[in-house]
Design an enzyme around this catalytic site. Structure first.
Site, PDB file in Angstrom:
ATOM      1  N   GLU A  83       0.785  -1.255  -0.036  1.00 25.43           N
ATOM      2  CA  GLU A  83       0.058  -0.005   0.190  1.00 25.43           C
ATOM      3  C   GLU A  83       0.634   1.138  -0.479  1.00 25.43           C
ATOM      4  O   GLU A  83       0.510   1.856  -0.551  1.00 25.43           O
ATOM      5  CB  GLU A  83      -1.094   0.096   1.398  1.00 25.43           C
ATOM      6  N   CYS A 115      -3.894  -3.766   4.326  1.00 21.34           N
ATOM      7  CA  CYS A 115      -2.619  -4.173   4.869  1.00 21.34           C
ATOM      8  C   CYS A 115      -2.903  -6.409   4.966  1.00 21.34           C
ATOM      9  O   CYS A 115      -2.309  -6.527   4.590  1.00 21.34           O
ATOM     10  CB  CYS A 115      -2.161  -4.345   6.451  1.00 21.34           C
ATOM     11  N   HIS A 237      -2.867  -9.324  12.166  1.00 20.94           N
ATOM     12  CA  HIS A 237      -2.114  -8.531  11.762  1.00 20.94           C
ATOM     13  C   HIS A 237      -1.803  -7.378  13.076  1.00 20.94           C
ATOM     14  O   HIS A 237      -3.034  -7.413  13.933  1.00 20.94           O
ATOM     15  CB  HIS A 237      -3.507  -7.827  11.244  1.00 20.94           C
TER      16      HIS A 237
HETATM   17  N1  CAA Z   1       0.730   2.775  30.521  1.00 26.22           N
HETATM   18  C1  CAA Z   1       0.687   2.082  29.893  1.00 26.22           C
HETATM   19  N2  CAA Z   1      -1.045   2.087  28.726  1.00 26.22           N
HETATM   20  C2  CAA Z   1      -1.556   3.106  28.992  1.00 26.22           C
HETATM   21  C3  CAA Z   1      -0.640   4.614  29.615  1.00 26.22           C
HETATM   22  C4  CAA Z   1       0.252   4.272  30.045  1.00 26.22           C
HETATM   23  N3  CAA Z   1       1.067   5.672  31.101  1.00 26.22           N
HETATM   24  N4  CAA Z   1      -0.650   4.900  28.449  1.00 26.22           N
HETATM   25  C5  CAA Z   1      -2.280   5.197  27.705  1.00 26.22           C
HETATM   26  N5  CAA Z   1      -1.789   3.925  28.083  1.00 26.22           N
HETATM   27  C6  CAA Z   1      -2.599   2.255  26.778  1.00 26.22           C
HETATM   28  C7  CAA Z   1      -4.112   2.627  26.869  1.00 26.22           C
HETATM   29  O1  CAA Z   1      -5.260   2.964  27.744  1.00 26.22           O
HETATM   30  C8  CAA Z   1      -4.306   2.338  25.702  1.00 26.22           C
HETATM   31  O2  CAA Z   1      -4.457   0.612  25.968  1.00 26.22           O
HETATM   32  P1  CAA Z   1      -6.305   0.512  25.712  1.00 26.22           P
HETATM   33  O3  CAA Z   1      -6.007   0.895  24.083  1.00 26.22           O
HETATM   34  O4  CAA Z   1      -6.136  -1.130  26.296  1.00 26.22           O
HETATM   35  O5  CAA Z   1      -7.623   1.340  26.024  1.00 26.22           O
HETATM   36  C9  CAA Z   1      -3.620   2.135  24.922  1.00 26.22           C
HETATM   37  O6  CAA Z   1      -2.379   2.521  25.875  1.00 26.22           O
HETATM   38  C10 CAA Z   1      -3.398   3.274  23.971  1.00 26.22           C
HETATM   39  O7  CAA Z   1      -3.459   4.414  24.259  1.00 26.22           O
HETATM   40  P2  CAA Z   1      -4.234   5.470  23.662  1.00 26.22           P
HETATM   41  O8  CAA Z   1      -5.986   4.646  23.132  1.00 26.22           O
HETATM   42  O9  CAA Z   1      -5.008   6.540  24.239  1.00 26.22           O
HETATM   43  O10 CAA Z   1      -3.209   5.894  21.963  1.00 26.22           O
HETATM   44  P3  CAA Z   1      -3.622   6.531  21.106  1.00 26.22           P
HETATM   45  O11 CAA Z   1      -5.019   8.247  21.831  1.00 26.22           O
HETATM   46  O12 CAA Z   1      -2.624   7.843  21.180  1.00 26.22           O
HETATM   47  O13 CAA Z   1      -4.071   5.958  20.087  1.00 26.22           O
HETATM   48  C11 CAA Z   1      -3.634   4.480  18.215  1.00 26.22           C
HETATM   49  C12 CAA Z   1      -3.778   5.033  19.925  1.00 26.22           C
HETATM   50  C13 CAA Z   1      -4.845   4.808  18.364  1.00 26.22           C
HETATM   51  C14 CAA Z   1      -3.531   3.019  17.719  1.00 26.22           C
HETATM   52  C15 CAA Z   1      -3.021   5.177  17.299  1.00 26.22           C
HETATM   53  O14 CAA Z   1      -1.785   5.337  17.400  1.00 26.22           O
HETATM   54  C16 CAA Z   1      -3.540   5.149  15.971  1.00 26.22           C
HETATM   55  O15 CAA Z   1      -4.447   5.780  15.264  1.00 26.22           O
HETATM   56  N6  CAA Z   1      -2.368   4.359  14.590  1.00 26.22           N
HETATM   57  C17 CAA Z   1      -2.344   4.291  13.715  1.00 26.22           C
HETATM   58  C18 CAA Z   1      -4.031   3.443  13.205  1.00 26.22           C
HETATM   59  C19 CAA Z   1      -3.683   1.960  13.777  1.00 26.22           C
HETATM   60  O16 CAA Z   1      -3.328   1.213  13.966  1.00 26.22           O
HETATM   61  N7  CAA Z   1      -5.146   1.523  14.238  1.00 26.22           N
HETATM   62  C20 CAA Z   1      -4.766   0.033  14.328  1.00 26.22           C
HETATM   63  C21 CAA Z   1      -6.037  -0.743  13.643  1.00 26.22           C
HETATM   64  S1  CAA Z   1      -6.834   0.006  11.618  1.00 26.22           S
HETATM   65  C22 CAA Z   1      -4.894  -1.462  11.169  1.00 26.22           C
HETATM   66  O17 CAA Z   1      -4.684  -2.975  11.712  1.00 26.22           O
HETATM   67  C23 CAA Z   1      -4.408  -1.313   9.796  1.00 26.22           C
HETATM   68  C24 CAA Z   1      -3.210  -0.525   9.869  1.00 26.22           C
HETATM   69  O18 CAA Z   1      -1.918  -1.456   9.853  1.00 26.22           O
HETATM   70  C25 CAA Z   1      -2.681   0.366  10.172  1.00 26.22           C
END
Ligand code: CAA
Length: 391
Positions: A83, A115, A237
């Site tokens: 991609e 993906c 994945h």
């Molecule tokens: N200590 C321990 N854990 C902590 C923490 C700390 N201090 N602070 C936060 N966390 C945890 C949160 O509780 C959360 O856990 P849960 O998911 O179990 O609730 C985790 O860390 C992530 O925290 P946030 O949700 O607050 O993180 P974020 O807002 O930064 O977003 C994300 C995380 C959505 C994955 C972001 O990194 C993102 O947008 N990534 C790109 C999209 C992605 O990877 N999507 C996955 C599905 S899509 C797919 O699979 C296709 C692809 O390849 C992209």
């Protein structure tokens, strides 16, 4: 053609880029609690490309060991899934075909569906081998994941290519039984042609992924797939490795099974070793999970593995594979460890500099600095063409 013919993955190899940024360094600079990266998303580092690396150089490096071991006499098709495509028309696999010195009587195509692309390619390959079991198909998944600086996605970048030789009587993994499929028109993650970074609705993407786990498994079940108890481990994945554990919890709950930490670890922990240090390699990611599992010390002979492939947008597939007797003799664990271990660590400033650099688009002649540690490089741009060479 015998109906009990085994078809699947005969050989499997992955390579990544030459640079690595640790999450400790990223957290130090953006003020994030490192526990969020290490525990919350389960990531420790991400691979980054040098100026002379791209999906073609990674794909060629991943596939070269397969060509060296098996030759090309039986390979009639090369399918490259990505991609992070470099051209709207020409298939990236043609450059790979050329760099690897493959003969001309081969079809080469590129496939895309986020993906999920490599799993579509694997299924197409299995169909071709079924039609003519003498033929082999080279399937390559190659991607570089890039999000906007400072966005939540930034910590889930990465890069890698996985190459698979698909054949009859495979040495590693026989594909078995039906596939469970699930497609849903969602805007969870996408990249319009004019953008170099992906757009993503993070939370929606996770929800869409987990819904797809349920949808694909249910379809697999309805179509007569194996029951949960038959599976030794599950390769999901892994855009970030923590999501594999969440996905498996979702699957266990869908089946009404106990979803405690021990059950999750038993099924998933051995699949995350490469992805937690390489980062998201998009369509290669699930195949790095499979590689990590096969390279692990456990003897998986005769055991059934579940594979869940997800591509945003979205298309998902759940399918199964049985590990072949004698598979350990064909693994490439030392080379995989070396590919990951030899990357040069860079600091945040160097990372920012890398990210600010873009390839010129004016059609001029530009030579690129020799920075890769890999066997192939993007040497120059000339007349809007990419010029590759053995490094
Ligand atoms: N200590 C321990 N854990 C902590 C923490 C700390 N201090 N602070 C936060 N966390 C945890 C949160 O509780 C959360 O856990 P849960 O998911 O179990 O609730 C985790 O860390 C992530 O925290 P946030 O949700 O607050 O993180 P974020 O807002 O930064 O977003 C994300 C995380 C959505 C994955 C972001 O990194 C993102 O947008 N990534 C790109 C999209 C992605 O990877 N999507 C996955 C599905 S899509 C797919 O699979 C296709 C692809 O390849 C992209």
């Amino acid at each position: 053609m015998p109906s009990d013919l085994a078809i699947g993955i005969h050989d499997l190899s992955f390579r990544t880029t030459s640079l690595v940024l640790s999450h400790t360094e990223l957290a130090r600079r953006n003020g994030t609690d490192i526990a969020k990266y290490h525990k919350g998303i389960g990531q420790r580092a991400m691979s980054l490309p040098t100026a002379d690396e791209d999906i073609v150089t990674m794909a060629s490096a991943a596939a070269a060991p397969l060509v060296q071991r098996h030759g090309t006499d039986r390979v009639r098709t090369v399918v490259l899934a990505t991609e992070s495509s470099i051209d709207q028309s020409k298939a990236a696999g043609i450059y790979v075909h050329s760099l690897l010195g493959m003969p001309p009587n081969v079809r080469v195509v590129e496939v895309k569906q986020a993906c999920y692309g490599a799993t579509a390619a694997l299924q197409f390959a299995a169909g071709l081998v079924h039609r003519d079991p003498q033929q082999q198909v080279l399937v390559i998944a190659s991607d570089i994941s890039r999000y906007d600086l400072g966005s939540p996605g930034e910590a889930t970048q990465g890069a890698a290519a996985a190459a698979m030789l698909v054949s009859a009587e495979p040495a590693l993994l026989e594909l078995t039984g039906p596939s469970g499929l699930f497609t849903s028109d969602v805007m969870d993650f996408w990249r319009p042609n004019y953008r170099t970074t992906a757009l993503v609705n993070g939370k929606e993407s996770v929800a869409a992924y987990l819904e797809a786990v349920q949808g694909a498994w249910r379809d697999y079940h309805v179509r007569g797939g194996l029951p949960l108890e038959e599976f030794r481990a599950f390769c999901y994945h892994q855009p970030y490795t923590r999501l594999a554990f969440k996905a498996h919890r979702q699957l266990l709950e869908t089946c009404g099974a106990q979803a405690d930490e021990e059950a999750l670890d038993h099924a998933v922990a051995a699949t995350t070793g490469y992805n937690e240090t390489v980062g998201n390699s998009y369509t290669a990611s699930m195949y790095l999970a499979l590689t990590a599992l096969l390279d692990s010390p456990d003897d998986l002979t005769g055991r059934t593995l579940g594979l869940f492939s997800y591509g945003s947008g979205s298309v998902a597939e759940f399918f199964a594979g049985r590990v072949r007797a004698g598979y350990k003799a064909h693994l490439r664990g030392a080379a995989h460890q070396e590919a990951v271990g030899k990357r040069r660590a860079i600091g945040y400033e160097a990372y920012r500099e890398l990210r600010e650099r873009t390839l010129p688009t004016d059609g001029g002649w530009y030579e690129l600095p020799h920075q890769t540690q890999g066997p192939y490089r993007l040497a120059a741009l000339r007349d809007h063409q990419r010029i590759y060479e053995a490094a």
